[in-house]
Design a protein around this motif. Structure first.
Motif, PDB file in Angstrom:
ATOM      1  N   ARG A 114       0.840  -1.206   0.000  1.00  0.00           N
ATOM      2  CA  ARG A 114       0.000   0.000   0.000  1.00  0.00           C
ATOM      3  C   ARG A 114       0.872   1.251   0.000  1.00  0.00           C
ATOM      4  N   GLN A 115       1.949   1.228   0.766  1.00  0.00           N
ATOM      5  CA  GLN A 115       2.872   2.357   0.804  1.00  0.00           C
ATOM      6  C   GLN A 115       3.459   2.632  -0.578  1.00  0.00           C
ATOM      7  N   LEU A 116       3.819   1.581  -1.272  1.00  0.00           N
ATOM      8  CA  LEU A 116       4.428   1.727  -2.599  1.00  0.00           C
ATOM      9  C   LEU A 116       3.421   2.167  -3.654  1.00  0.00           C
ATOM     10  N   ASN A 117       2.196   1.661  -3.566  1.00  0.00           N
ATOM     11  CA  ASN A 117       1.227   1.876  -4.642  1.00  0.00           C
ATOM     12  C   ASN A 117       0.327   3.089  -4.432  1.00  0.00           C
ATOM     13  N   THR A 118       0.491   3.778  -3.305  1.00  0.00           N
ATOM     14  CA  THR A 118      -0.362   4.941  -3.039  1.00  0.00           C
ATOM     15  C   THR A 118      -0.151   6.037  -4.077  1.00  0.00           C
ATOM     16  N   ASP A 119       1.086   6.251  -4.467  1.00  0.00           N
ATOM     17  CA  ASP A 119       1.399   7.298  -5.448  1.00  0.00           C
ATOM     18  C   ASP A 119       2.100   6.643  -6.635  1.00  0.00           C
ATOM     19  N   ARG A 128      13.132   2.524   4.278  1.00  0.00           N
ATOM     20  CA  ARG A 128      13.902   2.544   3.032  1.00  0.00           C
ATOM     21  C   ARG A 128      13.019   3.028   1.867  1.00  0.00           C
ATOM     22  N   ILE A 129      11.783   2.536   1.828  1.00  0.00           N
ATOM     23  CA  ILE A 129      10.852   2.939   0.770  1.00  0.00           C
ATOM     24  C   ILE A 129      10.552   4.437   0.875  1.00  0.00           C
ATOM     25  N   THR A 130      10.330   4.913   2.092  1.00  0.00           N
ATOM     26  CA  THR A 130      10.070   6.354   2.292  1.00  0.00           C
ATOM     27  C   THR A 130      11.229   7.206   1.781  1.00  0.00           C
ATOM     28  N   GLU A 131      12.438   6.799   2.106  1.00  0.00           N
ATOM     29  CA  GLU A 131      13.621   7.531   1.663  1.00  0.00           C
ATOM     30  C   GLU A 131      13.732   7.523   0.142  1.00  0.00           C
ATOM     31  N   LEU A 132      13.504   6.357  -0.456  1.00  0.00           N
ATOM     32  CA  LEU A 132      13.617   6.243  -1.911  1.00  0.00           C
ATOM     33  C   LEU A 132      12.548   7.075  -2.619  1.00  0.00           C
ATOM     34  N   MET A 133      11.323   7.050  -2.086  1.00  0.00           N
ATOM     35  CA  MET A 133      10.244   7.801  -2.717  1.00  0.00           C
ATOM     36  C   MET A 133      10.498   9.315  -2.610  1.00  0.00           C
ATOM     37  N   ALA A 188      10.397  -5.355   8.535  1.00  0.00           N
ATOM     38  CA  ALA A 188       9.429  -4.582   7.758  1.00  0.00           C
ATOM     39  C   ALA A 188       9.571  -3.082   8.036  1.00  0.00           C
ATOM     40  N   ASN A 189       9.920  -2.726   9.271  1.00  0.00           N
ATOM     41  CA  ASN A 189      10.120  -1.304   9.591  1.00  0.00           C
ATOM     42  C   ASN A 189      11.294  -0.723   8.819  1.00  0.00           C
ATOM     43  N   VAL A 190      12.367  -1.501   8.716  1.00  0.00           N
ATOM     44  CA  VAL A 190      13.513  -1.060   7.926  1.00  0.00           C
ATOM     45  C   VAL A 190      13.104  -0.883   6.468  1.00  0.00           C
ATOM     46  N   ALA A 191      12.327  -1.825   5.950  1.00  0.00           N
ATOM     47  CA  ALA A 191      11.867  -1.732   4.558  1.00  0.00           C
ATOM     48  C   ALA A 191      10.990  -0.501   4.358  1.00  0.00           C
ATOM     49  N   PRO A 206       3.588   0.813 -13.381  1.00  0.00           N
ATOM     50  CA  PRO A 206       4.111  -0.184 -12.454  1.00  0.00           C
ATOM     51  C   PRO A 206       3.160  -0.403 -11.282  1.00  0.00           C
ATOM     52  N   LEU A 207       3.109  -1.633 -10.817  1.00  0.00           N
ATOM     53  CA  LEU A 207       2.323  -1.994  -9.642  1.00  0.00           C
ATOM     54  C   LEU A 207       3.177  -2.903  -8.769  1.00  0.00           C
ATOM     55  N   ALA A 208       3.407  -2.498  -7.533  1.00  0.00           N
ATOM     56  CA  ALA A 208       4.156  -3.348  -6.607  1.00  0.00           C
ATOM     57  C   ALA A 208       3.274  -4.524  -6.213  1.00  0.00           C
ATOM     58  N   VAL A 209       3.758  -5.746  -6.432  1.00  0.00           N
ATOM     59  CA  VAL A 209       2.946  -6.937  -6.174  1.00  0.00           C
ATOM     60  C   VAL A 209       3.525  -7.832  -5.089  1.00  0.00           C
TER      61      VAL A 209
END
Length: 213
Positions: free
Chosen positions: A144-149, A204-209, A198-201, A168-171
């Motif tokens: 959900r975090q990845l696919n929100t935007d 990491r996703i927040t930083e990358l986005m 999962a918290n580290v991930a 793209p859709l994160a699956v």
């Protein structure tokens, strides 16, 4: 062991391979079914007889090359077992999320019995198929975090892959990376280094986005 981790990374990164069963080669589309410590695929009845019940299963021994049959491939000795749809369980939904609904045939379990990679002999427990992100619904939250935007996700994919991807859709997510489904197929966005939790991930996703916003 570096080579063992490289083999595990390759298995998690790939979602296709070349399967040799009964001297017949076919391109295999698969997913990792972590809760059952197996791979799951769909194969036509011309390759393996469909299972009509849990007591009527065809079992074949074969070789799976990942990502394709060549000298540098991860070579796995596997056992292919035809499954009923009920036996496929939730992994059937995972397969559809990755590869769509166009594949015809029956569900087949691919169990790893051993293998070889870069000169190293592997046994059936050397390749880690576990995904701790499945526990507690963490994977769903990360998706959900990845696919929100979707616009940010597309920019992130282009930055990491080096080329533009469409819709793209994160699956799937796991400690080693993210799988994206696109019009052109499945692509892997690795976590470097591995995201142990999962918290580290999520961080990491927040930083990358943010970096690709």
């Amino acid at each position: 062991m570096p080579k063992l981790e490289a083999a595990t990374q390759l298995l998690w990164s790939a979602r296709t391979g070349t399967l040799i069963l009964a001297d017949s080669a076919t391109t295999l589309f698969f997913v990792v079914d972590s809760p059952n410590d197996r791979l799951l695929t769909i194969l036509p009845g011309t390759i393996i007889k469909p299972a009509t019940s849990p007591d009527d299963q065809t079992i074949l021994d074969g070789t799976l090359f990942i990502p394709r049959e060549d000298d540098d491939a991860l070579q796995l000795h596997v056992q292919a077992t035809a499954l009923t749809e009920q036996q496929a369980g939730h992994a059937a939904d995972r397969f559809a999320a990755h590869h769509g609904m166009a594949h015809k045939g029956s569900y087949v379990e691919i169990t790893i019995r051993g293998g070889k990679f870069d000169g190293v002999v592997l046994d059936d427990e050397d390749l880690d198929l576990s995904n701790p992100f499945l526990e507690g619904g963490h994977e769903a939250k990360l998706l959900r975090q990845l696919n929100t935007d979707k616009a940010h996700l597309a920019k992130l994919a282009q930055q990491l892959l080096g080329f533009e991807v469409f819709k793209p859709l994160a699956v799937a997510t796991d400690p080693r990376g993210i799988h994206l489904r696109t019009r052109a197929g499945i692509y892997r966005l690795p976590f470097t280094p591995t995201a142990e939790t999962a918290n580290v991930a999520a961080n990491r996703i927040t930083e990358l986005m943010r970096a690709n916003g």
